[in-house]
Design a protein around this motif. Structure first.
Motif, mmCIF file in Angstrom:
data_model
loop_
_atom_site.group_PDB
_atom_site.id
_atom_site.type_symbol
_atom_site.label_atom_id
_atom_site.label_comp_id
_atom_site.label_asym_id
_atom_site.label_seq_id
_atom_site.Cartn_x
_atom_site.Cartn_y
_atom_site.Cartn_z
ATOM 1 N N VAL A 172 0.831 -1.322 -0.120
ATOM 2 C CA VAL A 172 -0.536 0.018 -0.084
ATOM 3 C C VAL A 172 0.846 1.352 -0.034
ATOM 4 C CG1 VAL A 172 -0.672 -0.347 2.830
ATOM 5 C CG2 VAL A 172 -2.574 1.625 1.148
ATOM 6 N N ASN A 175 -0.162 7.715 -3.772
ATOM 7 C CA ASN A 175 -0.271 7.785 -5.218
ATOM 8 C C ASN A 175 0.527 8.428 -5.711
ATOM 9 O OD1 ASN A 175 -0.848 6.665 -7.408
ATOM 10 N ND2 ASN A 175 -2.644 8.305 -7.640
ATOM 11 N N ALA A 199 -2.024 -7.141 -3.250
ATOM 12 C CA ALA A 199 -2.168 -6.883 -3.336
ATOM 13 C C ALA A 199 -1.343 -5.221 -3.610
ATOM 14 C CB ALA A 199 -3.392 -5.882 -2.944
ATOM 15 N N ASP A 200 -1.721 -4.288 -4.413
ATOM 16 C CA ASP A 200 -1.301 -2.532 -5.017
ATOM 17 C C ASP A 200 -1.581 -1.813 -5.040
ATOM 18 O OD1 ASP A 200 1.099 -1.593 -5.539
ATOM 19 O OD2 ASP A 200 1.179 -1.569 -7.214
ATOM 20 N N GLU A 201 -2.510 -1.400 -3.449
ATOM 21 C CA GLU A 201 -2.712 -0.113 -3.830
ATOM 22 C C GLU A 201 -2.589 1.039 -2.878
ATOM 23 O OE1 GLU A 201 -6.126 -0.778 -4.278
ATOM 24 O OE2 GLU A 201 -6.825 -3.346 -4.136
ATOM 25 N N TYR A 202 -2.934 2.288 -4.028
ATOM 26 C CA TYR A 202 -2.802 3.432 -3.974
ATOM 27 C C TYR A 202 -4.469 4.322 -3.677
ATOM 28 C CZ TYR A 202 1.278 1.174 -5.629
ATOM 29 O OH TYR A 202 2.449 1.163 -6.208
ATOM 30 N N MET A 213 -9.571 1.089 3.032
ATOM 31 C CA MET A 213 -8.231 0.174 3.003
ATOM 32 C C MET A 213 -8.055 -0.675 3.417
ATOM 33 S SD MET A 213 -5.925 -0.105 0.629
ATOM 34 C CE MET A 213 -5.670 1.482 -0.677
ATOM 35 N N LYS A 216 -9.713 -3.803 3.114
ATOM 36 C CA LYS A 216 -9.425 -4.539 2.346
ATOM 37 C C LYS A 216 -8.238 -5.030 2.577
ATOM 38 C CE LYS A 216 -10.415 -1.451 -1.875
ATOM 39 N NZ LYS A 216 -9.881 -0.860 -3.255
ATOM 40 N N SER A 220 -7.912 -9.689 3.059
ATOM 41 C CA SER A 220 -6.988 -9.665 1.399
ATOM 42 C C SER A 220 -5.826 -11.075 1.762
ATOM 43 C CB SER A 220 -6.607 -8.796 1.398
ATOM 44 O OG SER A 220 -5.284 -8.641 2.414
#
Length: 413
Positions: A172, A175, A199-202, A213, A216, A220
């Motif tokens: 995480v 961005n 996961a790869d979240e921004y 988030m 998530k 996950s």
């Protein structure tokens, strides 16, 4: 030595006439040596960047007290980047063109560094940049003092997999370029270690609503979080993580940005048990570091002032610059660039060296676990500094350099 040589030149050329060129060289030699300190004094980044400015001024004051640089006292011209890349560019232009300084210590974000870089390259001036960054840059006009990805991740990811026994990473980040580049390097290391990223979240810079988030992350199946979150968002993220009942024992946050600054701001209880990979922690138990903390606190007149990784680099960069000038015997950018190659210094956190090839700095990777008192416990440390590889995410190795003294070999990208 310098004054004596100038004096003999004066006598030989002008028979002691005060208006001769040699006399003018003596006059100039007695003038202060002016440098820039370009950091935000106002705006959202000012709380941190004022600290960096203070570290530069502390180093300059200590050098001045010891006799200066080539017999000249350092005069630090502080300019306010106002937490705005455009303003940083304007102030860099003032320092380099109007004030005619050869060296500027400054910038804290990649955005501000990128904004000023064309000015330093066009005008052939030197920028000393103290913050850890994402790499992927090779400029002959920048000395990079902070960690690059191989300093923070090459030891960190294998340690998480092998020592913590974690196999499923939730990545995480905020961005922008740094978190995304760090994630790119991390993924290859995760896969090479036999683990996986789920996961790869921004979220945008400054984002403060982390409930979705964190949910998530909970759903996950991840057993570790690799956090490249920056700024105020760190505080919101860690608080929400704890408030939703997630335990650092079960799903630890392993960060690349979280420092003593953010721990103090969020409250130590929210981060206790989590980890960060940095070359410097305030808790490093060396006489040089304890003395540094004491001197810094006295300089800013705050007995509880915090030190952290970029602040330490902001301090030691001035000494490396001084040594470069003394080696070269000149203050021009060309002389500093060549003089700084290979320079070493016993910094508060340990020995550092400017790489002869790429002008990045050898530092020692450390992993710290945050404790209930807001300080870290070093749980893993390399025995010595590691060569910086700013293009490690693109396959650069110590045996196959992309960034050298000749510049960037773009054919390797």
């Amino acid at each position: 030595m310098m004054k004596r040589r100038n004096f003999l030149t004066t006598v030989a050329m002008a028979g002691g006439a005060l208006a001769a060129p040699g006399y003018l060289r003596i006059a100039r030699a007695a003038e202060p040596l002016r440098v820039g300190a370009l950091y935000s004094q106002t705006g959202g980044l000012s709380v941190v960047e004022k600290m960096l400015s203070s570290a530069v001024q502390l180093a300059a004051s200590e050098i001045n007290a010891a006799g200066g640089v080539l017999g000249r006292q350092i005069e630090v011209i502080v300019e306010d980047g106002a937490s705005d890349p455009k303003t940083f560019a304007e102030k860099a232009q003032k320092l380099v063109i109007s004030d005619k300084v050869e060296t500027v210590f400054g910038c804290h974000t990649s955005a501000s560094r990128k904004a000023v870089l064309p000015i330093f390259e066009r005008r052939n001036a030197m920028l000393f940049y103290q913050t850890h960054y994402e790499g992927f840059e090779c400029s002959r006009n920048v000395v990079y003092l902070g960690a690059v990805p191989n300093h923070q991740l090459s030891n960190y990811i294998p340690w998480i997999i092998e020592t913590l026994g974690k196999k499923k990473f939730f990545i995480v980040g905020s961005n922008y370029v740094y978190p995304r580049e760090m994630a790119k390097v991390s993924k290859s290391l995760i896969e090479a270690g036999g683990a996986e990223w789920v996961a790869d979240e921004y979220l945008e810079l400054g984002h403060s609503e982390w409930a979705v988030m964190v949910n998530k992350i909970k759903d996950s199946g991840a057993d570790v979080v690799l956090s490249n979150v920056v700024g105020d968002s760190i505080i919101s993220f860690y608080r929400e993580f704890k408030n939703q009942g997630l335990s650092q024992d079960q799903i630890p946050i392993c960060a690349t940005v979280t420092s003593e600054i953010e721990i103090a701001a969020m409250g130590a209880e929210y981060a206790a048990g989590s980890y960060t990979s940095f070359p410097y922690f305030m808790s490093i138990d060396r006489p040089e570091n304890l003395s540094f903390i004491e001197r810094y606190r006295a300089f800013v007149n705050d007995p509880k002032a915090i030190t952290y990784h970029s602040l330490e680099a902001a301090y030691f960069q001035v000494f490396l610059w001084k040594q470069a000038i003394e080696k070269a015997g000149d203050i021009t950018a060309d002389a500093i660039r060549e003089g700084v190659r290979g320079q070493t210094f016993d910094a508060p956190g340990g020995p550092v060296k400017v790489d002869e090839d790429n002008l990045h700095t050898w530092v020692t990777p450390n992993i710290g676990q945050w404790q209930a008192d807001g300080q870290s416990k070093i749980v893993s440390a390399y025995p010595e500094p590691v060569k910086p590889l700013p293009y490690s995410g693109y396959g650069e190795t110590a045996e196959n350099l992309f960034c050298t003294a000749s510049g960037l070999d773009t054919t390797k990208l």
